[in-house]
Scaffold this motif. Structure first.
Motif, PDB file in Angstrom:
ATOM      1  N   THR A  91      81.483  -5.146  27.711  1.00 50.44           N
ATOM      2  CA  THR A  91      80.119  -5.556  28.031  1.00 50.44           C
ATOM      3  C   THR A  91      79.500  -4.695  29.122  1.00 50.44           C
ATOM      4  N   LEU A  95      76.055  -2.543  28.695  1.00 52.30           N
ATOM      5  CA  LEU A  95      74.848  -2.814  29.480  1.00 52.30           C
ATOM      6  C   LEU A  95      74.416  -1.594  30.285  1.00 52.30           C
ATOM      7  N   VAL A 141      69.870  -6.017  24.795  1.00 53.49           N
ATOM      8  CA  VAL A 141      70.594  -6.740  25.841  1.00 53.49           C
ATOM      9  C   VAL A 141      71.118  -8.067  25.291  1.00 53.49           C
ATOM     10  N   ILE A 144      74.144  -7.405  23.225  1.00 55.88           N
ATOM     11  CA  ILE A 144      75.301  -7.096  24.073  1.00 55.88           C
ATOM     12  C   ILE A 144      75.901  -8.385  24.650  1.00 55.88           C
ATOM     13  N   ILE A 167      68.846 -11.297  33.195  1.00 54.37           N
ATOM     14  CA  ILE A 167      68.814  -9.838  33.348  1.00 54.37           C
ATOM     15  C   ILE A 167      67.376  -9.343  33.400  1.00 54.37           C
ATOM     16  N   THR A 195      73.621  -4.559  36.625  1.00 55.23           N
ATOM     17  CA  THR A 195      74.668  -4.938  35.673  1.00 55.23           C
ATOM     18  C   THR A 195      75.828  -5.615  36.389  1.00 55.23           C
TER      19      THR A 195
END
Length: 209
Positions: A91, A95, A141, A144, A167, A195
């Motif tokens: 991940t 990202l 995103v 992900i 995010i 992140t």
């Protein structure tokens, strides 16, 4: 059936799409040549050779044109990047790769980024944000995060939409801060920190403590 559930575009829809694209192309040319603030909706309509009413039917304000342009850029980026990002091992690397690519464009186009961000913030405050109009960056995103939940890297007690919004808030705050003084930090480096903050939280994890 190879075409799936997609219906063919009719003549009216095609005409509308072509007019909309012509407006965006013309407006962006004017913005770059004479500046955003010096360009009026009337000039855009005249240069595009359409009635002002037609222009306003497509875009209520010139900021909306920039927003649509950036959504197109973001969507194209997501289409090109999705497979490569899925192939990354975890991940965090996904990202970092996604945000680095997206914010490379922002670093190269700070004026348009600022206009777009301001316009979206106003719409959110007015409660007029189009919930169905998801940006390409947001979609990638979200994917992900979904993959991270699937692999057990990300907790599953929150839906993808809630985590993706977190995010969005973090990266939006960083961009606003960067736009105030772009010499203070490198935007893409800061996105790496975003992140880390999203994945690990704000707790001090110094092993010496």
């Amino acid at each position: 059936m190879g075409s799936g559930n997609m219906l063919p575009e009719n003549r009216l829809e095609r005409k509308k799409r072509e007019t909309r694209q012509k407006i965006i192309t013309t407006a962006l040319d004017l913005f770059r040549r004479q500046g955003f603030n010096n360009t009026t909706m009337e000039q855009i309509a005249e240069k595009t050779d359409i009635a002002r009413k037609t222009l306003y039917n497509h875009f209520p304000v010139k900021e909306a044109i920039v927003d649509e342009y950036m959504r197109d850029i973001s969507s194209e980026f997501a289409k090109k990047s999705m497979k490569a990002i899925r192939d990354l091992p975890d991940t965090k690397s996904r990202l970092v790769a996604a945000l680095d690519k997206a914010y490379q464009w922002v670093e190269e186009n700070p004026e348009f980024a600022g206009i777009c961000l301001g316009y979206r913030m106003k719409n959110i405050c007015r409660g007029s944000e189009d919930e169905n109009s998801v940006t390409g960056t947001r979609s990638i995103v979200s994917e992900i995060i979904r993959l991270g939940q699937e692999s057990g890297e990300i907790r599953r007690d929150f839906p993808v939409t809630v985590l993706a919004t977190q995010i969005d808030i973090l990266r939006g705050a960083v961009v606003m801060d960067w736009l105030k003084d772009m010499s203070r930090f490198e935007l893409r480096r800061k996105m790496v920190m975003v992140t880390d903050l999203f994945l690990n939280g704000a707790a001090n994890r110094d092993d010496s403590e």
